[in-house]
Design a protein around this motif. Structure first.
Motif: not given
Length: 455
Positions: A415-424
């Motif tokens: 939600x804060x951008x790290x990681x950017x990928x939801x799958x990760x």
């Protein structure tokens, strides 16, 4: 009986009609008839509902007050804006339009008054009638469609953004500030590409495959991104809106110190490139005006409530499972299944309800916490009765906390951008929960069976 008017079959039919019309018929057949049908049904329900909230024998006052408020909202911008703010507080982001033609529905108050004089329904009908009427009013779509910026145009020093709302937005200072423009044409079409008037080699283009603006510095021969939201930030926005969003139109305005670009991004409002090249996202406030403060956050403002609820449930279940494993064989406990049952029921409000909805949903959302606490307390009591080692108890509690954190942390980080990928983030949460849970429960089992191993 005070509920008689509100629970009359005619009022209940109007409430059901209001729900069906707002959520089905308006989408299937938008137009004059379905628009006015909501006003008629809403007035039939509103008068008795308002009467229920007032003192006894206030039926006439409630009817007159309903008509006066309806007239104020439909004939004045101030009334419409106040209604928008009220509906936003009760039922989420909403927008009410001032439309004097809606006053054609006022005779519906006469129907409501006629219904009042008839025989009261049976008492059991009140149990059904009151919730139906409240649901119909709270869930009504009368506040209009969600705002969306569909087209942007430049006419000299004036930039106009139009969309699903009748009132467009106009800026005369290069997109820095905006005001409502009821006289704008909502059917006007925008452009997908445009070059800077005094710099023909500098052009901009929206591809329509996300919130992205492409830029060319060689008269549209080659293109590269000028500004875009990453796939992860775009997915976060689409979760919030409940639909796909993309850039659909843009306009370029030449200024004394360079140029300004304004991009219409549908539900996400607009993005503005100022003369220095800095991009800013603007969203719609409850009145329908574009402001930077109303932009939906993409850096942690979005709460991943569903994932956090799963983390909470997994943590509680890990605690309960650990304590049950530790107590197994030490004492016959007939309430082994009560703690898991309480944990499951307690987490349901977190999975199904929105804590920002207000009213009863918010109270039910808060009610889940005591049930979860009761599940843990009961499991601890049972483990104490079974005389499990204290180290096993602490291992079980620690395992639950770490499992919950192991699931919640990757999603909160996403939600804060790290990681950017939801799958990760999903893969990280799955790995942490399985690894921590397996190791923790194994330690609980070992410690409970071999108390002499405690250190």
């Amino acid at each position: 009986m005070r509920y008689a008017w509100l629970c009359h079959p005619a009022t209940l039919v109007a409430a059901l009609l209001l729900l069906v019309n707002d959520h089905l018929l308006k989408q299937a057949w938008p137009g004059f008839v379905t628009g006015k049908l909501s006003d008629v049904a809403g007035l039939v329900v509103a008068a008795p509902l308002l009467s229920l909230l007032l003192l006894r024998k206030a039926d006439l006052a409630a009817t007159l007050l309903t008509g006066a408020l309806f007239t104020l909202v439909k004939t004045t911008e101030t009334g419409a804006e106040a209604a928008s703010l009220a509906w936003t507080f009760v039922a989420g982001p909403s927008h009410v339009l001032a439309d004097p033609s809606d006053l054609l529905a006022l005779p519906a108050l006469g129907l409501a008054w006629w219904v009042r004089k008839h025989k009261a329904p049976r008492r059991w009908l009140a149990v059904v009638g009151v919730p139906v009427a409240v649901l119909a009013v709270a869930a009504t779509g009368a506040a209009g469609s969600p705002p969306a910026a569909d087209a942007v145009r430049v006419d000299g020093g004036r930039i106009t953004v139009t969309g699903t709302w009748a009132s467009g937005n106009v800026s005369t200072d290069g997109g820095r500030t905006w005001r409502l423009a009821p006289d704008s044409d909502p059917s006007a079409q925008g452009q997908k590409s445009m070059c800077v008037p005094r710099e023909p080699r500098r052009c901009y283009w929206v591809r329509g495959d996300g919130i992205r603006v492409m830029q060319s510095d060689d008269a549209s021969v080659t293109w590269q991104p000028s500004w875009e939201l990453s796939p992860g930030r775009l997915e976060l926005l689409e979760r919030s809106y409940g639909e796909r969003v993309s850039s659909v139109s843009l306009a370029v305005q030449a200024t004394a110190r360079g140029h300004v670009v304004v991009v219409a991004n549908g539900r996400d409002g607009v993005a503005v490139r100022d003369e220095s090249g800095r991009w800013t996202r603007l969203g719609y406030d409850p009145s329908g005006r574009l402001t930077a403060g109303a932009a939906t956050a993409v850096d942690g403002g979005q709460e991943v409530s569903g994932e956090l609820a799963v983390a909470l449930l997994a943590g509680v279940w890990a605690i309960v499972a650990g304590l049950m494993i530790a107590a197994r064989g030490r004492r016959r406990i007939a309430t082994h299944w009560i703690a898991p049952a309480l944990a499951t029921v307690g987490v349901l409000p977190y999975l199904l309800l929105d804590p920002e909805a207000g009213g009863v949903p918010a109270l039910l959302w808060l009610a889940g916490a005591p049930l979860l606490l009761a599940a843990v307390v009961l499991a601890i009591v049972e483990s104490v009765l079974a005389k499990i080692p204290s180290t096993a108890l602490w291992w079980a509690l620690g395992t639950g906390v770490l499992v919950a954190l192991g699931i919640a942390a990757p999603f909160r980080g996403w939600a804060f951008g790290w990681p950017d990928s939801y799958d990760v983030a999903l893969a990280m949460a799955a790995f942490f929960s399985v690894a921590i849970g397996a190791l923790g429960l194994a330690l609980v089992r070992r410690t409970a069976r071999n108390p002499a191993d405690q250190t």
